[in-house]
Design a protein around this motif. Structure first.
Motif, PDB file in Angstrom:
ATOM      1  N   MET A  60       0.848  -1.196   0.000  1.00 51.58           N
ATOM      2  CA  MET A  60       0.000   0.000   0.000  1.00 51.58           C
ATOM      3  C   MET A  60       0.877   1.238   0.000  1.00 51.58           C
ATOM      4  O   MET A  60       1.802   1.361   0.819  1.00 51.58           O
ATOM      5  CB  MET A  60      -0.931  -0.003   1.226  1.00 51.58           C
ATOM      6  CG  MET A  60      -1.836   1.220   1.299  1.00 51.58           C
ATOM      7  SD  MET A  60      -2.981   1.173   2.701  1.00 51.58           S
ATOM      8  CE  MET A  60      -4.096  -0.100   2.150  1.00 51.58           C
ATOM      9  N   GLU A  61       0.607   2.154  -0.930  1.00 54.24           N
ATOM     10  CA  GLU A  61       1.306   3.438  -1.020  1.00 54.24           C
ATOM     11  C   GLU A  61       0.513   4.453  -0.210  1.00 54.24           C
ATOM     12  O   GLU A  61      -0.583   4.869  -0.608  1.00 54.24           O
ATOM     13  CB  GLU A  61       1.411   3.887  -2.477  1.00 54.24           C
ATOM     14  CG  GLU A  61       2.379   3.078  -3.301  1.00 54.24           C
ATOM     15  CD  GLU A  61       3.822   3.450  -2.980  1.00 54.24           C
ATOM     16  OE1 GLU A  61       4.054   4.629  -2.623  1.00 54.24           O
ATOM     17  OE2 GLU A  61       4.683   2.575  -3.076  1.00 54.24           O
TER      18      GLU A  61
ATOM     19  N   SER B  46     -12.857  -9.004 -12.875  1.00 56.90           N
ATOM     20  CA  SER B  46     -13.055  -8.432 -11.552  1.00 56.90           C
ATOM     21  C   SER B  46     -11.771  -8.560 -10.732  1.00 56.90           C
ATOM     22  O   SER B  46     -10.929  -9.431 -10.984  1.00 56.90           O
ATOM     23  CB  SER B  46     -14.212  -9.127 -10.822  1.00 56.90           C
ATOM     24  OG  SER B  46     -13.956 -10.512 -10.694  1.00 56.90           O
ATOM     25  N   ILE B  47     -11.651  -7.684  -9.739  1.00 56.89           N
ATOM     26  CA  ILE B  47     -10.447  -7.611  -8.913  1.00 56.89           C
ATOM     27  C   ILE B  47     -10.856  -7.840  -7.457  1.00 56.89           C
ATOM     28  O   ILE B  47     -11.809  -7.218  -6.967  1.00 56.89           O
ATOM     29  CB  ILE B  47      -9.748  -6.248  -9.067  1.00 56.89           C
ATOM     30  CG1 ILE B  47      -9.284  -6.058 -10.513  1.00 56.89           C
ATOM     31  CG2 ILE B  47      -8.577  -6.127  -8.100  1.00 56.89           C
ATOM     32  CD1 ILE B  47      -8.674  -4.689 -10.765  1.00 56.89           C
ATOM     33  N   GLY B  48     -10.116  -8.722  -6.789  1.00 56.32           N
ATOM     34  CA  GLY B  48     -10.313  -8.958  -5.363  1.00 56.32           C
ATOM     35  C   GLY B  48      -8.992  -8.785  -4.627  1.00 56.32           C
ATOM     36  O   GLY B  48      -7.921  -9.135  -5.149  1.00 56.32           O
ATOM     37  N   ILE B  49      -9.048  -8.236  -3.415  1.00 56.66           N
ATOM     38  CA  ILE B  49      -7.827  -7.945  -2.646  1.00 56.66           C
ATOM     39  C   ILE B  49      -7.932  -8.680  -1.304  1.00 56.66           C
ATOM     40  O   ILE B  49      -8.964  -8.609  -0.614  1.00 56.66           O
ATOM     41  CB  ILE B  49      -7.650  -6.428  -2.423  1.00 56.66           C
ATOM     42  CG1 ILE B  49      -7.587  -5.699  -3.777  1.00 56.66           C
ATOM     43  CG2 ILE B  49      -6.407  -6.154  -1.595  1.00 56.66           C
ATOM     44  CD1 ILE B  49      -7.478  -4.192  -3.638  1.00 56.66           C
ATOM     45  N   TYR B  50      -6.852  -9.358  -0.973  1.00 59.69           N
ATOM     46  CA  TYR B  50      -6.773 -10.106   0.287  1.00 59.69           C
ATOM     47  C   TYR B  50      -5.512  -9.673   1.015  1.00 59.69           C
ATOM     48  O   TYR B  50      -4.438  -9.549   0.408  1.00 59.69           O
ATOM     49  CB  TYR B  50      -6.745 -11.606   0.019  1.00 59.69           C
ATOM     50  CG  TYR B  50      -6.564 -12.452   1.250  1.00 59.69           C
ATOM     51  CD1 TYR B  50      -7.627 -12.713   2.106  1.00 59.69           C
ATOM     52  CD2 TYR B  50      -5.311 -13.005   1.556  1.00 59.69           C
ATOM     53  CE1 TYR B  50      -7.456 -13.495   3.236  1.00 59.69           C
ATOM     54  CE2 TYR B  50      -5.147 -13.784   2.691  1.00 59.69           C
ATOM     55  CZ  TYR B  50      -6.227 -14.027   3.530  1.00 59.69           C
ATOM     56  OH  TYR B  50      -6.046 -14.794   4.656  1.00 59.69           O
TER      57      TYR B  50
ATOM     58  N   ARG C 277     -15.431  -5.046 -10.522  1.00 61.07           N
ATOM     59  CA  ARG C 277     -14.694  -4.343 -11.578  1.00 61.07           C
ATOM     60  C   ARG C 277     -14.319  -2.956 -11.080  1.00 61.07           C
ATOM     61  O   ARG C 277     -15.135  -2.241 -10.488  1.00 61.07           O
ATOM     62  CB  ARG C 277     -15.538  -4.239 -12.842  1.00 61.07           C
ATOM     63  CG  ARG C 277     -15.973  -5.588 -13.383  1.00 61.07           C
ATOM     64  CD  ARG C 277     -16.866  -5.429 -14.601  1.00 61.07           C
ATOM     65  NE  ARG C 277     -16.137  -4.924 -15.740  1.00 61.07           N
ATOM     66  CZ  ARG C 277     -16.683  -4.597 -16.918  1.00 61.07           C
ATOM     67  NH1 ARG C 277     -18.001  -4.724 -17.064  1.00 61.07           N
ATOM     68  NH2 ARG C 277     -15.955  -4.144 -17.906  1.00 61.07           N
ATOM     69  N   VAL C 278     -13.082  -2.568 -11.353  1.00 61.27           N
ATOM     70  CA  VAL C 278     -12.550  -1.299 -10.858  1.00 61.27           C
ATOM     71  C   VAL C 278     -12.200  -0.435 -12.057  1.00 61.27           C
ATOM     72  O   VAL C 278     -11.500  -0.876 -12.977  1.00 61.27           O
ATOM     73  CB  VAL C 278     -11.312  -1.517  -9.963  1.00 61.27           C
ATOM     74  CG1 VAL C 278     -10.783  -0.188  -9.448  1.00 61.27           C
ATOM     75  CG2 VAL C 278     -11.661  -2.450  -8.808  1.00 61.27           C
ATOM     76  N   ALA C 279     -12.724   0.794 -12.074  1.00 66.54           N
ATOM     77  CA  ALA C 279     -12.467   1.726 -13.171  1.00 66.54           C
ATOM     78  C   ALA C 279     -11.134   2.428 -12.954  1.00 66.54           C
ATOM     79  O   ALA C 279     -10.699   2.656 -11.819  1.00 66.54           O
ATOM     80  CB  ALA C 279     -13.595   2.742 -13.267  1.00 66.54           C
TER      81      ALA C 279
ATOM     82  N   ASN D  36      -4.680   2.428  -8.499  1.00 65.49           N
ATOM     83  CA  ASN D  36      -5.554   3.219  -7.631  1.00 65.49           C
ATOM     84  C   ASN D  36      -6.917   2.530  -7.581  1.00 65.49           C
ATOM     85  O   ASN D  36      -7.673   2.537  -8.564  1.00 65.49           O
ATOM     86  CB  ASN D  36      -5.695   4.643  -8.175  1.00 65.49           C
ATOM     87  CG  ASN D  36      -6.361   5.575  -7.177  1.00 65.49           C
ATOM     88  OD1 ASN D  36      -7.043   5.129  -6.265  1.00 65.49           O
ATOM     89  ND2 ASN D  36      -6.154   6.871  -7.363  1.00 65.49           N
ATOM     90  N   ILE D  37      -7.225   1.943  -6.439  1.00 69.69           N
ATOM     91  CA  ILE D  37      -8.470   1.200  -6.270  1.00 69.69           C
ATOM     92  C   ILE D  37      -9.263   1.860  -5.161  1.00 69.69           C
ATOM     93  O   ILE D  37      -8.895   1.750  -3.976  1.00 69.69           O
ATOM     94  CB  ILE D  37      -8.195  -0.279  -5.937  1.00 69.69           C
ATOM     95  CG1 ILE D  37      -7.385  -0.935  -7.068  1.00 69.69           C
ATOM     96  CG2 ILE D  37      -9.501  -1.031  -5.714  1.00 69.69           C
ATOM     97  CD1 ILE D  37      -7.005  -2.368  -6.790  1.00 69.69           C
TER      98      ILE D  37
END
Length: 643
Positions: free
Chosen positions: A427-428, A449-453, A472-474, A498-499
């Motif tokens: 993480m920035e 689609s994007i998933g974060i763990y 889905r992330v734009a 950038n999410i």
């Protein structure tokens, strides 16, 4: 006083006159009304005039006394003449008819039977005769013998006062219509003060008329010189096209609707086709009036034609629409609708110029016919995104009254099932407590689609676990009207993602990411491939993770049935139930459009969904689905794979 003029100042009131009422002239005597002559007028003035009644005055006027000497001799009475002598051989003759219903006959429904009614004045008796008709098959002559006809149940009989033209006589359950009489009857009735009605005509019997027509000499009509075969050969595939409008704006909810009229020269038939526009509010029926001969006036038929259950034919209609009835600017009535022709195609113009000499083909652009140009409708505006749910779900609320789930790409979902690209990220952030937090970013290729763990770390003060659900992330800077989402090509070593206002720097990836990028090098930019190769080039891992080859394992008894059932369950679990999606998947493999796909195509499908590629398993499934002798299956059999 009587000589003075009747002017103010010259009139004087008589003080002796006090009673000015009107004397009563009507009275009753022994229950009868008796008129009385007044003796005094208003003011009690005596009336000095004759007191005789009008009847008495009439008797005195016609009284002629005779001067005789001695006793008056009584006049001899008139000679008594009995009715049998006075009205001997005097008979009133009437002409009429009655209708007889005919049952169970296809040729006639009723018969008109003319009769002659005789009335004998000497004894008020009547008699009815029926005029004989040749070969009628009905007993004719005397219908009712001579006697007094009963009029009602009270014992009254018909008299000459009950007989007149245009009246019906009900005699013994039959209704006779009196239509005419002879001259003697007319003069006698008028001498007795009877007003004789105008005579009527006796209708003709339809069955007798049909027999007379059948017995007449038959006439034959010479065949016309018009050759239908020549018309068929020369006019085949030649159609006149007219552009017309139907103005229905005079009726409630009416409008101006465009149509195309086709006139087929080969058989002189005509059809009317509708011209549809997007969102015109009409059902998409192409034809308004089917191809047929159109009469000029379909209501110009005989009143006896049974239009309820019979159709019009050439015997009833003689005139149909022809090319000379159609032209520029003409109004054509087709089954009650007025069509205004405003233009025609080039072939139709050439036909009218060569055959009818028409030279004016200027299109009709009358504002009274077409009306004013319609204003452009306001287009639907999509409401701005409110941040709740995904962008696709929010858009469905604007497009449909009852929102539907967004459509999925089932082909992409099936080809990339269980394919996930995993990256390691940091993480920035400027916060000291968040620096050093590690995350696993998973990119699912089936739906982008994007998933974060976040892996849990001891003594970090942060509870690990799921950081972001798959969605889905734009990309930053993309608009809501045309959003651009992150793709696999955006993830490379050192990239900042950038999410949802959280920045993550990609610091690592697994070997499958490099393998997938090398297999689809046309979808990745060179810098992404170079960064992945530089980071993962010296790392060794599992052989199957690098080569992705097929591993052959020796089977044990019963493995075939177990593997076969698991493959069937996995194909059913894909839940592709839309027939259109299955058809698109089939056409993707049927590139030559032969209608069949081969065994190699099925192997490629199994390879993309990570299923076994053994020949015996694929042959067993194709045999169950139903393959031909060449080992190929069609679309119908292909659907069975997913049932």
């Amino acid at each position: 006083m009587n000589g003075l003029p009747f002017l103010p100042g010259n009139t004087f009131r008589d003080p002796t006159k006090q009673n000015y009422h009107i004397t009563q002239t009507l009275g009753f005597k022994n229950g009868h009304r008796v008129p009385k002559h007044p003796e005094f007028g208003p003011g009690a003035d005596r009336l000095n005039f004759n007191q005789l009644s009008e009847t008495e005055l009439a008797l005195l006027e016609n009284y002629k006394p005779s001067l005789i000497y001695g006793r008056a001799k009584p006049e001899a009475p008139d000679n008594f003449v009995p009715a049998t002598v006075a009205f001997d051989k005097k008979v009133l003759r009437f002409f009429g008819y009655f209708k007889q219903t005919v049952y169970e006959s296809p040729n006639e429904f009723f018969r008109v039977r003319p009769v002659t009614i005789l009335y004998y004045l000497e004894d008020d008796s009547m008699q009815i005769f029926e005029d004989p008709v040749e070969n009628s098959g009905i007993p004719q002559g005397k219908l009712i013998r001579r006697h007094k006809f009963p009029k009602n149940d009270q014992g009254q009989t018909f008299s000459w006062k009950d007989l007149n033209l245009g009246e019906n006589l009900s005699i013994y359950g039959h209704t006779f219509r009196i239509c005419d009489c002879d001259d003697f009857t007319t003069k006698w009735l008028e001498s007795e003060g009877v007003i004789v009605n105008p005579p009527e005509s006796i209708p003709k019997d339809p069955y007798i008329e049909s027999r007379k027509k059948a017995s007449e000499l038959k006439t034959y009509k010479t065949k016309t010189d018009f050759d239908k075969l020549r018309q068929f050969i020369e006019m085949d595939r030649k159609v006149l096209r007219f552009y017309a409008v139907w103005d229905d704006r005079a009726n409630p909810f009416g409008e101006l609707r465009p149509f195309v009229i086709h006139y087929y020269l080969v058989d002189d038939t005509l059809e009317v086709r509708e011209v549809h526009k997007p969102n015109d509010g009409h059902d998409p029926f192409p034809v308004l009036i089917k191809r047929q001969k159109i009469p000029k006036n379909r209501y110009n038929v005989k009143s006896t034609f049974a239009s309820i259950y019979l159709e019009l034919s050439d015997d009833e209609i003689k005139q149909y629409l022809r090319p000379h009835d159609l032209g520029m600017g003409q109004v054509v009535n087709i089954f009650g609708r007025n069509f205004t022709i405003y233009d025609m195609d080039n072939f139709t113009k050439a036909f009218y110029y060569q055959n009818m000499g028409v030279t004016d083909f200027a299109p009709l652009r009358d504002e009274n016919v077409f009306g004013k140009p319609s204003q452009a409708y306001a287009r639907m505006e999509i409401a701005p995104y409110n941040g709740y749910g995904s962008l696709e779900d929010s858009l469905q609320n604007c497009l449909y009254l009852v929102p539907e789930p967004p459509k999925k790409d089932y082909i992409k979902l099936l080809e990339n099932q269980h394919k996930v690209l995993r990256y390691e990220a940091l993480m920035e952030t400027s916060k000291l407590e968040d620096k050093g937090r590690k995350f696993i970013i998973s990119y699912r290729l089936s739906d982008d689609s994007i998933g974060i763990y976040e892996p849990p770390m001891r003594n970090s003060g942060v509870i690990g676990g799921k950081f972001l659900e798959f969605s889905r992330v734009a990309r930053p800077g993309s608009t809501l009207d045309s959003p651009k989402f992150y793709g696999p090509q955006d993830f490379y070593i050192g990239a900042v993602i950038n999410i949802f206002k959280h920045k993550f720097r990609i610091v690592g990836a697994d070997l499958f990411v490099l393998k997938f990028a090398e297999e689809h090098a046309d979808q990745f930019p060179p810098q992404t491939l170079e960064s992945l190769r530089a980071h993962l080039g010296d790392i060794t891992g599992r052989v199957d993770a690098k080569d992705r080859g097929t591993i052959n394992i020796k089977r044990r008894p019963g493995d075939f049935d177990r593997i076969y059932n698991e493959i069937r369950n996995k194909l059913k679990a894909s839940r592709i139930t839309n027939s259109e999606d299955l058809r698109q998947m089939f056409l993707k493999y049927d590139a030559d459009r032969t209608g069949y796909i081969s065994k190699e195509n099925i192997k490629d499908l199994f390879r993309k969904v990570s299923l076994p590629l053994d020949d015996d398993i694929i042959d067993a499934m194709m045999q169950e689905a139903g393959s031909n002798e060449n080992g190929s299956i069609n679309l119908y059999n292909f659907v069975k794979f997913f049932e």
